[in-house]
Write a protein that holds these residues in place. Structure first.
Motif: not given
Length: 314
Positions: A99, A102-103, A105-107, A109-110, A313
Motif C-alpha cells: 500500500r 502504491m501511494e 507511485r500515485l503521489e 504521478a500527481r 516517469k
C-alpha cells in the motif's frame, strides 16, 4: 394325539413368548443405557467445541497484537530493540508495504501532473488550482524536494552565499520561494513570494503582481521559478520593484534554454543588463543582471520563452 400336540404347542408358544419378552426387556435396558451414555457424552463434546472456539479467539487476539507491534516498530525505527532480538526478526507487513509503494507511485504521478500544469499554464491558473486543491501544493513541494536530493548541487545555495557577502541592510525579494531557504539563511530582510504557503514566511500571491511598492528591493531572485506561460510578466514585476542598478539573480535548469544568447538579448529588452553567467554547468545555468532601465508595458513583444521542465516517469 391331537390333544397332546395341542398341549405341546401351547407349551412351546408359551416358552417362545417368554423368551421374546425377556429379550425385549434386555434390549430396552441396552437402549436405555445407550441413550443415557449418549446424553452424558453430548455435553463433553459441546464443551470441547466451546473451548476450541475460545482458543481461536485467543490466538486471533495474539495475532492482532503482534501485527500492531510490527506497525509501531516501523513507525519508530529508532526505538531500541530488546536484548537478543534483532530488528529484522519481526515479520514484515506485506500489505502495508504494498500500500505504501502504491501511494508513493500515485503521489509521484500527481507531482508530474502538477509540474506540467505549472509550466504550461499562466501563474493565475496555477494559483487557482492550488486554491481549489490545497493538498496539491504539498504534493508538488514534496516531489520537488525529492528531485533536489538527486541533484549534485542546489543552485539556491550559491545564491545564499552571494547574499551573505552583501550588506545585511539590502532588501531581497524571493520570487517562487518554496520552503523559504533564503529567508531562513540570511540576515537581510527577505520578501518570500509563492502561489501557496509552505511556512509562515511565505506571502501568497501571483508573482506577476506582488504586494510591494516600486523601487523598494535591492536584490530579486528567481531560483528555478520562471514557470508558467507568462514568465515575462514575472520579470516585468521584478523590474518594477527593483531599484535602478538593483541585482537580478536567475538560476534555471540547463535544458530549458534553447539559445542562451537569445535569452540574454530578450532580458536586455526587458531592462536588464547581463553582468555574469555560468552556462558550463551540466544541470543549471546561472545569471546575474542589473536593472538598467524600466521594463516596457507590453512584455509579450519581447517574446521571452523557455522550454518547460518535465520530469520523466521513473
Amino acid at each position: 394325539m391331537f390333544a397332546e400336540e395341542e398341549e405341546w404347542n401351547d407349551e412351546a408358544d408359551a416358552h417362545n413368548l417368554s423368551k421374546t419378552i425377556v429379550n425385549s426387556q434386555h434390549n430396552d435396558r441396552i437402549t436405555a443405557k445407550a441413550a443415557k451414555k449418549e446424553q452424558q457424552t453430548i455435553p463433553s463434546k459441546r464443551q470441547k467445541f466451546e473451548l476450541s472456539k475460545a482458543e481461536c479467539r485467543k490466538r486471533e487476539m495474539l495475532r492482532r497484537l503482534l501485527r500492531d507491534k510490527v506497525q509501531e516498530t516501523k513507525a519508530s525505527p529508532t526505538e531500541p530493540q530488546p536484548d537478543g532480538v534483532e530488528k529484522d526478526a519481526l515479520p514484515p507487513d506485506r500489505s502495508a508495504e504494498l500500500r505504501s509503494r502504491m501511494e508513493q507511485r500515485l503521489e509521484s504521478a500527481r507531482f508530474r501532473y502538477i509540474n506540467e500544469v505549472m509550466y504550461t499554464t499562466t501563474s493565475g491558473e496555477a494559483k487557482r488550482m492550488f486554491r481549489q486543491d490545497p493538498q496539491s501544493f504539498g504534493i508538488y513541494h514534496r516531489g520537488f524536494t525529492a528531485q533536489v536530493q538527486r541533484w549534485p548541487a542546489n543552485p539556491v545555495d550559491a545564491i545564499i552565499s552571494y547574499i551573505k557577502k552583501k550588506h545585511p541592510s539590502l532588501v531581497v525579494a524571493d520570487f517562487g520561494c518554496g520552503d523559504c531557504k533564503i529567508a531562513r539563511s540570511v540576515k537581510n530582510k527577505v520578501h518570500s513570494f509563492d502561489l501557496a504557503p509552505v511556512c509562515d514566511l511565505v506571502t501568497v500571491c501571483d508573482m506577476a503582481n506582488v504586494p510591494l511598492d516600486d523601487c523598494t528591493v535591492d536584490i530579486a531572485v528567481f531560483c528555478l521559478s520562471l514557470m508558467g506561460t507568462n514568465l515575462g510578466d514575472f520579470l516585468a514585476e521584478a523590474n518594477r520593484v527593483l531599484v535602478m542598478g538593483g541585482v537580478l539573480k536567475v538560476a534555471e535548469v540547463a535544458s530549458r534554454f534553447e539559445n542562451v544568447r537569445s535569452f540574454n538579448s530578450t532580458m536586455a529588452s526587458l531592462g536588464f543588463k547581463l553582468v555574469s553567467k555560468d552556462a558550463e554547468n551540466s544541470h543549471f545555468f546561472s545569471f546575474e543582471f542589473v536593472k538598467s532601465g524600466d521594463c516596457p508595458e507590453n512584455t509579450k513583444k519581447a517574446g521571452l520563452e523557455l522550454r518547460p521542465c518535465v520530469y520523466k516517469k521513473r
